[in-house]
Design an enzyme around this catalytic site. Structure first.
Site, PDB file in Angstrom:
ATOM      1  N   ASN A 120       0.821  -1.217   0.000  1.00 51.36           N
ATOM      2  CA  ASN A 120       0.000   0.000   0.000  1.00 51.36           C
ATOM      3  C   ASN A 120       0.852   1.264   0.000  1.00 51.36           C
ATOM      4  O   ASN A 120       1.984   1.251   0.476  1.00 51.36           O
ATOM      5  CB  ASN A 120      -0.909  -0.005   1.233  1.00 51.36           C
ATOM      6  CG  ASN A 120      -2.112  -0.898   1.041  1.00 51.36           C
ATOM      7  OD1 ASN A 120      -2.760  -0.861   0.008  1.00 51.36           O
ATOM      8  ND2 ASN A 120      -2.406  -1.719   2.030  1.00 51.36           N
ATOM      9  N   ARG A 151     -15.128  -8.498   1.764  1.00 52.61           N
ATOM     10  CA  ARG A 151     -15.745  -8.110   3.043  1.00 52.61           C
ATOM     11  C   ARG A 151     -17.190  -7.659   2.829  1.00 52.61           C
ATOM     12  O   ARG A 151     -18.077  -7.988   3.621  1.00 52.61           O
ATOM     13  CB  ARG A 151     -14.928  -6.985   3.687  1.00 52.61           C
ATOM     14  CG  ARG A 151     -13.576  -7.432   4.216  1.00 52.61           C
ATOM     15  CD  ARG A 151     -12.709  -6.246   4.599  1.00 52.61           C
ATOM     16  NE  ARG A 151     -11.456  -6.678   5.214  1.00 52.61           N
ATOM     17  CZ  ARG A 151     -10.373  -5.926   5.303  1.00 52.61           C
ATOM     18  NH1 ARG A 151     -10.381  -4.686   4.807  1.00 52.61           N
ATOM     19  NH2 ARG A 151      -9.280  -6.392   5.880  1.00 52.61           N
ATOM     20  N   HIS A 175      -8.419   1.922  -3.218  1.00 56.12           N
ATOM     21  CA  HIS A 175      -8.413   1.065  -2.031  1.00 56.12           C
ATOM     22  C   HIS A 175      -8.025   1.983  -0.877  1.00 56.12           C
ATOM     23  O   HIS A 175      -6.857   2.192  -0.574  1.00 56.12           O
ATOM     24  CB  HIS A 175      -7.394  -0.065  -2.177  1.00 56.12           C
ATOM     25  CG  HIS A 175      -7.154  -0.814  -0.896  1.00 56.12           C
ATOM     26  ND1 HIS A 175      -8.156  -1.464  -0.209  1.00 56.12           N
ATOM     27  CD2 HIS A 175      -6.023  -1.001  -0.166  1.00 56.12           C
ATOM     28  CE1 HIS A 175      -7.649  -2.026   0.871  1.00 56.12           C
ATOM     29  NE2 HIS A 175      -6.357  -1.749   0.923  1.00 56.12           N
TER      30      HIS A 175
END
Length: 320
Positions: A120, A151, A175
């Site tokens: 990330n 999720r 994201h």
């Protein structure tokens, strides 16, 4: 038939090890190599994973950046961690250097390799990896909102009392904080989610916050997330290796927007084979555009950082 067989995982931390572990038990790799700047952590992870490999029958060993460049699929989990109080721009600048060192050390990269970025901020790092690697955009993808989408589907499966695999819904865009849920396109059994009586009762804002905030809750409680993203990364590798042509929300370069972010994409042994447009309401489209514009400004500036010539040996001197 397995068209790809050798996988390199760059980064021997918890995410890299979790990815290797999940991938081993799919029994689809002829070899997994782990690459890291810290030889001790690589040795420790390989020794530990080798015990599991005796059950899965998937060979695993330490490897070099040069070897990674010749793998069929390269999974990049290595990245600098954000320091307390550090601006996001500084983190991105440091991660640019990390990626520059990794990809420089992998040269020459085999022209048909697929790079999967997991570190990330994944959208920005995927964009940078595309620029630095010189590979076609379809061969450089990021894990993007795949875990967020998983999720979401689990949550909706609980609400509507169905198996999450029967829920078709996507989290799109960044994201991160600006990601959005494509409610209009969501369905169960071919029936639009919006047509269910339960849909009107959903607190969509709360669900969105819960999905995007779950990682922070896990980090607060145990310091890091790795099992979920490791399983997702392994599944993406599985999809590419077996040329399954499955559709997953991954971070890809979308020419229409001139940016890298998550959209549903068909994946096969060439990487991204097709990107699908999702029907959105005007409000949802505005949210997606806002997310993309925020990413574009950072992606553009991040790829303007002056590049330095990087040799293979420099990777071993970088801090991941």
């Amino acid at each position: 038939m397995v068209l790809h067989s050798k996988v390199a995982i760059v980064g021997a931390g918890a995410v890299g090890a979790s990815t290797a572990y999940a991938l081993m038990f799919k029994n689809i790799c002829t070899e997994i190599i782990i690459v890291d700047v810290n030889p001790d952590i690589v040795q420790a992870q390989v020794l530990d994973l080798a015990d599991a490999a005796s059950i899965s029958h998937t060979p695993i060993r330490a490897g070099s950046a040069e070897e990674a460049g010749q793998a069929d699929i390269v999974v990049i989990t290595a990245g600098a961690k954000q320091r307390e109080g550090e601006p996001r721009t500084k983190l991105i600048e440091r991660n640019f250097r990390v990626l520059q060192s990794i990809i420089g050390g992998m040269q020459p990269i085999r022209p048909d390799a697929v790079i999967l970025v997991v570190a990330n901020p994944v959208d920005i790092l995927t964009h940078i990896a595309k620029t630095l690697s010189g590979l076609p955009p379809n061969q450089v993808i990021g894990s993007g909102t795949y875990l967020d989408t998983t999720r979401l589907r689990v949550h909706l499966g609980d609400v509507f009392d169905v198996n999450p695999q029967s829920v078709h819904a996507f989290v799109l865009g960044e994201h991160g904080d600006s990601q959005m849920i494509a409610w209009e396109a969501a369905s169960i059994g071919g029936q639009p989610l919006t047509s269910f009586p339960e849909f009107a009762k959903l607190d969509k804002t709360a669900i969105s916050k819960a999905i995007s905030g779950k990682a922070m809750e896990i980090i607060r409680l145990k310091g890091a997330t790795f099992y979920g993203i490791g399983a997702c990364a392994a599944d993406l590798v599985h999809t590419i290796m077996l040329n399954r042509k499955s559709v997953h929300p991954v971070s890809v370069y979308v020419e229409k927007y001139g940016a890298t972010f998550s959209m549903p994409a068909k994946l096969g042994w060439r990487g991204v084979e097709q990107i699908y447009e999702v029907p959105l309401t005007e409000e949802e489209e505005a949210l997606l555009v806002k997310s993309v514009e925020a990413l574009k400004s950072v992606e553009y500036s991040s790829t303007k950082v002056p590049e330095k010539k990087v040799h293979a040996t420099s990777f071993s001197k970088s801090s991941c």
